[in-house]
Design a protein around this motif. Structure first.
Motif, PDB file in Angstrom:
ATOM      1  N   GLY A   1     -22.111  25.602  34.630  1.00 17.26           N
ATOM      2  CA  GLY A   1     -21.152  25.359  35.701  1.00 17.26           C
ATOM      3  C   GLY A   1     -21.818  24.765  36.932  1.00 17.26           C
ATOM      4  O   GLY A   1     -21.306  23.816  37.534  1.00 17.26           O
ATOM      5  N   ARG A   2     -22.975  25.312  37.292  1.00 19.51           N
ATOM      6  CA  ARG A   2     -23.720  24.769  38.443  1.00 19.51           C
ATOM      7  C   ARG A   2     -24.177  23.341  38.173  1.00 19.51           C
ATOM      8  O   ARG A   2     -24.117  22.481  39.053  1.00 19.51           O
TER       9      ARG A   2
ATOM     10  N   MET B   1     -22.814  21.138  36.180  1.00 12.61           N
ATOM     11  CA  MET B   1     -21.662  20.242  36.231  1.00 12.61           C
ATOM     12  C   MET B   1     -21.259  19.967  37.678  1.00 12.61           C
ATOM     13  O   MET B   1     -20.898  18.842  38.022  1.00 12.61           O
ATOM     14  N   ALA B   2     -21.324  20.981  38.515  1.00 17.52           N
ATOM     15  CA  ALA B   2     -21.014  20.786  39.939  1.00 17.52           C
ATOM     16  C   ALA B   2     -22.035  19.850  40.572  1.00 17.52           C
ATOM     17  O   ALA B   2     -21.675  18.973  41.373  1.00 17.52           O
ATOM     18  N   MET B   3     -23.301  20.020  40.208  1.00 23.20           N
ATOM     19  CA  MET B   3     -24.346  19.140  40.741  1.00 23.20           C
ATOM     20  C   MET B   3     -24.106  17.702  40.274  1.00 23.20           C
ATOM     21  O   MET B   3     -24.239  16.763  41.066  1.00 23.20           O
TER      22      MET B   3
ATOM     23  N   GLY C   1     -21.229  16.349  39.416  1.00 26.51           N
ATOM     24  CA  GLY C   1     -20.071  15.834  40.137  1.00 26.51           C
ATOM     25  C   GLY C   1     -20.413  15.427  41.561  1.00 26.51           C
ATOM     26  O   GLY C   1     -19.971  14.385  42.044  1.00 26.51           O
ATOM     27  N   GLY C   2     -21.216  16.236  42.226  1.00 25.69           N
ATOM     28  CA  GLY C   2     -21.644  15.896  43.586  1.00 25.69           C
ATOM     29  C   GLY C   2     -22.476  14.628  43.622  1.00 25.69           C
ATOM     30  O   GLY C   2     -22.325  13.791  44.518  1.00 25.69           O
TER      31      GLY C   2
END
Length: 170
Positions: free
Chosen positions: A100-101, A103-105, A107-108
């Protein structure tokens, strides 16, 4: 055939598997780590894969036909990162949180690199994301920026189906 083999089926390959393999191969090129001074560490390699992957994703998102391949490419990334985390010893209880982290990274980074390519702020986005705030020097940043911009420009000339087949221009 043994009974146990009936229940063990490999999932079909993801449509963007060849593209993901090409992205990883491109991100592992020595020039990023030598001329670009990207740290040759687990984090540095993740960040470099995320940078090249972001450029590929930006190309895919530029066309309607790229939506499904972009989703498949993201799934390939998740599959790979899941396997990498398990290989270095992370257990089931924490792998999902780390994915999850990641994927967030990703996306950012896609957002930061999209904005950086649009307004000539890519070098600053690279220092923040690829180098995690540690400025590697003008020559290193310029090397990575130039190579990523060249890749983005070259991808514009390649049809989506060839990109999905793993044909990244040199």
């Amino acid at each position: 055939m043994r009974l146990a083999n009936l229940f063990r089926r490999e999932p079909p390959p993801r449509p963007a598997a060849a593209l993901y393999a090409a992205v990883v191969e491109r991100a592992r090129a020595p020039h990023w780590y030598i001329d670009g001074r990207v740290p040759d560490t687990i984090d540095g390699r993740f960040d470099m894969i995320a940078a090249v992957l972001s450029i590929a994703m930006l190309r895919l998102e530029a066309e309607r036909a790229g939506a499904a391949p972009a989703a498949s490419l993201a799934e390939c990334f998740v599959d790979d990162m899941d396997g990498q985390l398990r290989q270095i010893g992370f257990g089931d209880m924490v792998v999902g949180k780390h994915i999850g982290r990641m994927m967030a990274m990703l996306g950012g980074r896609i957002g930061a690199y999209r904005d950086g390519l649009a307004d000539d702020g890519l070098a600053a986005a690279l220092v923040r994301n690829l180098y995690r705030g540690e400025d590697p020097g003008l020559a290193a940043t310029a090397h990575v920026e130039h190579r990523l911009r060249d890749l983005r420009t070259a991808l514009d000339a390649v049809p989506i189906d060839r990109i999905v087949a793993g044909e990244l221009p040199r």
